[in-house]
Design a protein around this motif. Sequence first.
Motif, PDB file in Angstrom:
ATOM      1  N   SER A   1     -14.950   2.729   8.347  1.00 18.43           N
ATOM      2  CA  SER A   1     -16.036   1.473   8.732  1.00 18.43           C
ATOM      3  C   SER A   1     -17.634   3.101   8.441  1.00 18.43           C
ATOM      4  CB  SER A   1     -16.016   1.089   9.674  1.00 18.43           C
ATOM      5  OG  SER A   1     -16.970   1.199  10.664  1.00 18.43           O
ATOM      6  N   GLN A   2     -18.065   2.698   7.347  1.00 22.24           N
ATOM      7  CA  GLN A   2     -19.793   3.649   8.437  1.00 22.24           C
ATOM      8  C   GLN A   2     -20.430   2.612   9.784  1.00 22.24           C
ATOM      9  OE1 GLN A   2     -22.282   3.870   4.745  1.00 22.24           O
ATOM     10  NE2 GLN A   2     -24.521   5.193   6.947  1.00 22.24           N
ATOM     11  N   ARG A   3     -20.671   3.618   9.937  1.00 24.83           N
ATOM     12  CA  ARG A   3     -20.820   2.812  11.779  1.00 24.83           C
ATOM     13  C   ARG A   3     -22.274   2.549  11.588  1.00 24.83           C
ATOM     14  NH1 ARG A   3     -15.445   3.072  12.154  1.00 24.83           N
ATOM     15  NH2 ARG A   3     -14.883   5.577  12.912  1.00 24.83           N
ATOM     16  N   GLU A   4     -22.745   1.593  12.574  1.00 28.36           N
ATOM     17  CA  GLU A   4     -23.932   1.717  12.091  1.00 28.36           C
ATOM     18  C   GLU A   4     -25.038   1.967  14.146  1.00 28.36           C
ATOM     19  OE1 GLU A   4     -27.384  -0.174  11.677  1.00 28.36           O
ATOM     20  OE2 GLU A   4     -26.209  -1.442  10.921  1.00 28.36           O
ATOM     21  N   GLU A   5     -25.519   3.544  12.536  1.00 23.37           N
ATOM     22  CA  GLU A   5     -26.958   4.225  13.022  1.00 23.37           C
ATOM     23  C   GLU A   5     -28.159   3.934  13.810  1.00 23.37           C
ATOM     24  OE1 GLU A   5     -26.808   3.311   9.669  1.00 23.37           O
ATOM     25  OE2 GLU A   5     -28.476   4.788   8.820  1.00 23.37           O
ATOM     26  N   ARG A   6     -28.631   2.810  13.186  1.00 23.71           N
ATOM     27  CA  ARG A   6     -29.949   1.976  13.317  1.00 23.71           C
ATOM     28  C   ARG A   6     -29.930   1.401  14.890  1.00 23.71           C
ATOM     29  NH1 ARG A   6     -30.208  -0.884   8.328  1.00 23.71           N
ATOM     30  NH2 ARG A   6     -28.119  -1.169   8.702  1.00 23.71           N
ATOM     31  N   LEU A   7     -30.485   2.200  16.118  1.00 17.86           N
ATOM     32  CA  LEU A   7     -30.952   1.034  17.465  1.00 17.86           C
ATOM     33  C   LEU A   7     -30.262  -0.095  17.235  1.00 17.86           C
ATOM     34  CD1 LEU A   7     -30.135   1.811  19.722  1.00 17.86           C
ATOM     35  CD2 LEU A   7     -33.000   2.351  19.981  1.00 17.86           C
ATOM     36  N   GLU A   8     -31.931  -0.525  16.556  1.00 15.23           N
ATOM     37  CA  GLU A   8     -32.287  -2.062  16.514  1.00 15.23           C
ATOM     38  C   GLU A   8     -31.227  -3.375  16.504  1.00 15.23           C
ATOM     39  OE1 GLU A   8     -33.628   0.576  15.057  1.00 15.23           O
ATOM     40  OE2 GLU A   8     -34.528   0.110  13.153  1.00 15.23           O
ATOM     41  N   TYR A   9     -31.145  -2.743  15.293  1.00 15.96           N
ATOM     42  CA  TYR A   9     -29.876  -3.246  14.805  1.00 15.96           C
ATOM     43  C   TYR A   9     -28.132  -3.407  15.700  1.00 15.96           C
ATOM     44  CZ  TYR A   9     -31.316  -3.494   9.785  1.00 15.96           C
ATOM     45  OH  TYR A   9     -32.362  -3.556   8.626  1.00 15.96           O
ATOM     46  N   LEU A  10     -27.497  -2.587  16.514  1.00 12.32           N
ATOM     47  CA  LEU A  10     -26.464  -2.194  17.380  1.00 12.32           C
ATOM     48  C   LEU A  10     -27.407  -3.289  18.232  1.00 12.32           C
ATOM     49  CD1 LEU A  10     -23.856  -0.711  17.268  1.00 12.32           C
ATOM     50  CD2 LEU A  10     -25.389   0.839  18.532  1.00 12.32           C
ATOM     51  N   GLU A  11     -28.079  -2.913  18.958  1.00 16.45           N
ATOM     52  CA  GLU A  11     -28.185  -3.803  20.042  1.00 16.45           C
ATOM     53  C   GLU A  11     -28.859  -5.168  19.107  1.00 16.45           C
ATOM     54  OE1 GLU A  11     -31.318  -0.885  23.015  1.00 16.45           O
ATOM     55  OE2 GLU A  11     -32.732  -2.228  21.432  1.00 16.45           O
ATOM     56  N   GLN A  12     -29.177  -5.492  18.610  1.00 15.33           N
ATOM     57  CA  GLN A  12     -28.700  -7.432  17.340  1.00 15.33           C
ATOM     58  C   GLN A  12     -27.991  -7.397  18.126  1.00 15.33           C
ATOM     59  OE1 GLN A  12     -31.850  -9.035  17.694  1.00 15.33           O
ATOM     60  NE2 GLN A  12     -30.255 -10.367  17.358  1.00 15.33           N
ATOM     61  N   ARG A  13     -26.141  -6.693  17.881  1.00 18.02           N
ATOM     62  CA  ARG A  13     -25.213  -6.940  16.872  1.00 18.02           C
ATOM     63  C   ARG A  13     -24.448  -7.270  18.320  1.00 18.02           C
ATOM     64  NH1 ARG A  13     -22.952 -10.074  13.741  1.00 18.02           N
ATOM     65  NH2 ARG A  13     -21.270  -9.250  13.763  1.00 18.02           N
ATOM     66  N   LEU A  14     -25.180  -6.187  19.438  1.00 19.33           N
ATOM     67  CA  LEU A  14     -23.675  -6.744  20.531  1.00 19.33           C
ATOM     68  C   LEU A  14     -24.327  -8.185  21.528  1.00 19.33           C
ATOM     69  CD1 LEU A  14     -25.092  -3.104  22.104  1.00 19.33           C
ATOM     70  CD2 LEU A  14     -22.301  -4.081  22.137  1.00 19.33           C
ATOM     71  N   ASP A  15     -25.832  -8.367  21.363  1.00 18.27           N
ATOM     72  CA  ASP A  15     -26.587  -9.628  21.227  1.00 18.27           C
ATOM     73  C   ASP A  15     -26.053 -10.396  21.095  1.00 18.27           C
ATOM     74  OD1 ASP A  15     -28.395  -8.229  23.461  1.00 18.27           O
ATOM     75  OD2 ASP A  15     -29.897  -8.320  22.158  1.00 18.27           O
ATOM     76  N   ASP A  16     -25.797 -10.475  20.089  1.00 17.06           N
ATOM     77  CA  ASP A  16     -25.392 -11.585  19.045  1.00 17.06           C
ATOM     78  C   ASP A  16     -23.716 -11.879  19.004  1.00 17.06           C
ATOM     79  OD1 ASP A  16     -27.156 -11.554  17.662  1.00 17.06           O
ATOM     80  OD2 ASP A  16     -26.095 -10.594  15.351  1.00 17.06           O
TER      81      ASP A  16
ATOM     82  N   LYS B   1     -22.960 -11.360  22.354  1.00 17.02           N
ATOM     83  CA  LYS B   1     -22.675 -11.815  23.815  1.00 17.02           C
ATOM     84  C   LYS B   1     -21.673 -10.688  24.409  1.00 17.02           C
ATOM     85  CE  LYS B   1     -23.151 -16.594  23.755  1.00 17.02           C
ATOM     86  NZ  LYS B   1     -24.227 -16.061  22.572  1.00 17.02           N
ATOM     87  N   LEU B   2     -21.808  -9.179  23.612  1.00 20.61           N
ATOM     88  CA  LEU B   2     -20.852  -7.868  24.523  1.00 20.61           C
ATOM     89  C   LEU B   2     -22.265  -7.594  25.461  1.00 20.61           C
ATOM     90  CD1 LEU B   2     -19.402  -6.768  21.838  1.00 20.61           C
ATOM     91  CD2 LEU B   2     -18.015  -7.421  23.462  1.00 20.61           C
ATOM     92  N   ASN B   3     -21.934  -7.165  26.481  1.00 17.90           N
ATOM     93  CA  ASN B   3     -23.510  -6.172  27.671  1.00 17.90           C
ATOM     94  C   ASN B   3     -23.452  -5.141  27.101  1.00 17.90           C
ATOM     95  OD1 ASN B   3     -23.496  -5.325  30.364  1.00 17.90           O
ATOM     96  ND2 ASN B   3     -21.885  -5.259  30.879  1.00 17.90           N
ATOM     97  N   LYS B   4     -24.580  -5.280  27.004  1.00 14.85           N
ATOM     98  CA  LYS B   4     -25.279  -4.175  26.176  1.00 14.85           C
ATOM     99  C   LYS B   4     -25.273  -3.070  27.262  1.00 14.85           C
ATOM    100  CE  LYS B   4     -28.950  -5.627  24.733  1.00 14.85           C
ATOM    101  NZ  LYS B   4     -29.906  -5.946  24.381  1.00 14.85           N
ATOM    102  N   GLU B   5     -25.436  -3.134  28.583  1.00 10.90           N
ATOM    103  CA  GLU B   5     -25.714  -1.853  29.366  1.00 10.90           C
ATOM    104  C   GLU B   5     -24.536  -1.025  30.034  1.00 10.90           C
ATOM    105  OE1 GLU B   5     -27.994  -2.841  32.647  1.00 10.90           O
ATOM    106  OE2 GLU B   5     -28.797  -3.492  30.113  1.00 10.90           O
ATOM    107  N   SER B   6     -22.921  -1.975  29.195  1.00 10.63           N
ATOM    108  CA  SER B   6     -21.707  -0.862  29.365  1.00 10.63           C
ATOM    109  C   SER B   6     -21.846  -0.042  27.684  1.00 10.63           C
ATOM    110  CB  SER B   6     -20.537  -1.608  29.539  1.00 10.63           C
ATOM    111  OG  SER B   6     -20.427  -2.828  28.583  1.00 10.63           O
TER     112      SER B   6
END
Lengths: 554, 554
Positions: free
Chosen positions: A482-497, A499-504
């Motif tokens: 895949s191409q990786r998500e390089e946009r910080l805001e999209y990636l953080e949103q995806r982690l939230d969606d 339910k993955l722990n952003k800290e780690s």
Amino acid sequence: MNTCSPDVGTPIVSGAVSSGEATKPEPVELEKGARIREFRKKFKIADIKAGPDQGLNRLGENLVVRGWVRTLRVQSSVTFIEVNDGSCLSNMQCVISSDAEGYDQVESGLISTGASVWVQGTIVTSQGSKQKVELKVDKLVTVGTSDPSFPIQKKRVSREFLRTKAHLRPRTNTFGAVSRVRNALAYATHKFFQENGFVWLSSPIITASDCEGAGEQFCVTTLVPTSREATDSPVNAIPRTKDGLIDWSQCAMCCQAAPVMVPTPQPKTVPHLDLHNAFGSDIYLHDFFGKPAFLTVSGQLNGETYATALTDVYTFGPTFRAENSNTSRHLAEFWMIEPELAFADLEDDMACATAYLQYVVEYILENCKEDMDFFNTWIEKGIIARLSDVVEKRFVQLSYTDAVELLLKAKTAFEFPVAWGCDLQSEHERYITEVVFGGCPVIIRDYPKDIKAFYMRQNDDGKTVAAMDMLVPRVGELIGGSQREERLEYLEQRLDDMKLNKESYWWYLDLRRYGSVPHAGFGLGFERLVQFATGIDNIRDAIPFPRAPGSAEF
Amino acid sequence: MNTCSPDVGTPIVSGAVSSGEATKPEPVELEKGARIREFRKKFKIADIKAGPDQGLNRLGENLVVRGWVRTLRVQSSVTFIEVNDGSCLSNMQCVISSDAEGYDQVESGLISTGASVWVQGTIVTSQGSKQKVELKVDKLVTVGTSDPSFPIQKKRVSREFLRTKAHLRPRTNTFGAVSRVRNALAYATHKFFQENGFVWLSSPIITASDCEGAGEQFCVTTLVPTSREATDSPVNAIPRTKDGLIDWSQCAMCCQAAPVMVPTPQPKTVPHLDLHNAFGSDIYLHDFFGKPAFLTVSGQLNGETYATALTDVYTFGPTFRAENSNTSRHLAEFWMIEPELAFADLEDDMACATAYLQYVVEYILENCKEDMDFFNTWIEKGIIARLSDVVEKRFVQLSYTDAVELLLKAKTAFEFPVAWGCDLQSEHERYITEVVFGGCPVIIRDYPKDIKAFYMRQNDDGKTVAAMDMLVPRVGELIGGSQREERLEYLEQRLDDMKLNKESYWWYLDLRRYGSVPHAGFGLGFERLVQFATGIDNIRDAIPFPRAPGSAEF
């Protein structure tokens, strides 16, 4: 009973050796090229029979062959000994008559299938149709005899049986050929990436980072005793918190077990306190790593850290899945190749995957002709034509959406119903590669985001991600990328969606905070590639020592 | 905030792509060479600056550079942006004046250390003394900005600090150079063995074979929950026998946990009973492997199985030691290279080790000139001369007995007393390599059998074994090897003497039952080689993601 050839073991380094008294040998200048000459290249059967002449260019040469006896055939006046040294599929047919030195070893039965021999003789034209040349024996020496219980006799044995003899199976034609082709595929992998400016990266095997999530993981611990004491280990010796949970912060090894001997550079015991102090007095130790640690399932996230510094990198190392998949397609331990390209998008990724596969397949077709002919005849008829097609044709690309439409139009009745958004099952993948495109590799791209991993780049349609799978006949999915998500805001949103722990993921997110770039990569299971390139059915026959549920012998 | 270059992501594969409706693209024949052209080789800074002309041969060319900003220097009329893409140590100095497209990004502060950029311009002669050419910028695009918190600013940061930023440290000069030289050493390793007819073998990482014994091992288990649940895992969930011991025959994963999802080829749960039945009803399952399993400490014994079939093999893979050695010389996870040669004795082994080391060192001196100059200037003064000596000189060989005599005659006072039979300590090794032989690599051979492993071949004196260690300055023991005991009766005696369990060595002993041959091999810790070749002090800086007690981040 073993008898040892006097010729094996002749010193070939003429430098200073032990004299029995304390001398001080001097380092001397080497004349140019001396070290290359000094590293003796043993004359192997491949050296004799390789090349278009198949040995005819060596007629009359007197030389030595070393190897293992495959068969022994006594005819009226001469005996034929087929010797193999694993350097190639071919045996050297050694023809020995009763006047040759060492012939008595044939008569006495010392030489049998499995024995190792040292044979000196002259290369002559062979009368047989199976080879151009053979060795007319002057001298035969038994290096090591073989017990009659040797399990690999001339009669065919099943691959299931051979899995229980993983230490001897490379002495068969099939496993010798698989080993050589596997080796060639590995080397071609390095050549391809090195020639294209990629840097090889060793991604970590043990990881306490809990952000992999691509599959079930094995726990790595010193909380249970290591090695021989493991079978006598009480559960109660495992440190626990007052709630009865495993206490990963406790140090079973250094606090509960005997003091640890450190053998090098100088043997001494490490006092527990020293070790604890090394980490500061406010940190409790610890399972070895001070917290739960696991075997990696992928080096991708680590690969991204190096790609965003060195531009193009690749990993080639073992990865692990603790899944109860006791199938002919799954291993608990397998090798993965994971390139990662910076300043690259999905198109670059697919182009790289295609060029890579074509390169390594072409490499074995050119460099492993004899082994490939063997697979073509005995393992999968037509495999050479199939692989040549891969090298010569453009791979088909289509979108997931188009693939689903093709499946919906299909006359075939599928076990699993198809609808946009579902994961493609192997019956669907087979239909597309084998029925629709007649055995050509197919790349399917732009999958629904809900069935793919969090790190894949969202397409502008908001529904799909820039993912691609390369499907090949027989094996199914060979490459996933895949191409990786390089946009910080999209990636953080995806982690939230999800339910993955952003800290780690702090360090993974850092790559998007500091000079983020479009980047892409893929993963390829090396044993699947070996299956694809050899026609070997069961993945356990594509790796020397397979690991699967209940199976970690040797 | 990220802005993305419009040029990054241009499709380069012109094949069939998604059209929005179900089409059936046809595989087409590729014209010869097309696939190579299609796999775009990004133009990297190394491509421009490599070669004797250092870019002067490209004067006037208009091209694109992609990379990360190292520094930004504003002068009166122009701004100098140093861009690095990791393909080489050198930056591309990009000179931008106020009339260039995108200059506003300099003025607005968008471009800072750590940002990623896409720069188009013309190669011109540089006015500066540090480089021959520079890029006169036509157009500048910020690909990804860098947050001001970027920890690697121009001022020097310590290597200790950078270990906590392992995801960003390859963006420094030192770690970029170490990465490239490590890569070159790995590739040279493969080239050396492949050119000499060795077959690469992947030895197993997980092993339930309890016959390694070369060091403390990590346990690999699924008895404790995998991944995220590990921190909430009660000790009581671990299956136990009625004596309270850990019950390795119980299956925590499939009997006690929720049903297991098998995601590919088609998602389904595997009923426990199916899985158990697969192994026969009389076999209890099981920790994943049905018995205690560990991470390998060496691939040697497995390597011997393949050497006695294919003649010459080598492993190159990760190995593990669960030792509490929290030093600058030890890692819990490190890569090892272990060749194994059949029909070979200790002389062959030493010749191979010598030729190997000379080959890989010569390779980096020839192929990594810029990085080696950097190490020579900043990391270890004189390293190039030291390494050139290694390539050009014959290594000194002496027996352990001679080495002990030299040490007994030494004027130096050693912390550890010397007597025949003792293991040599690093102070002794240093004295021999550095004082006696002035920095030349030294091979010490024929060690007392009581301080060496069971598998080493007994010499005729009955007291020593055919073992050898190669010592190099700074690093100490770089290579350890031996001829292996190929005589069944000697090997069994040795196992008895050392109270090792012969049953568990059944397959290793089989190699001596069926066509045993004299064979030899050695092991080399790859990170020690990286230290030796770069001058890097701490072994944790010689591997991308070091693992040590308490440390398994990233």
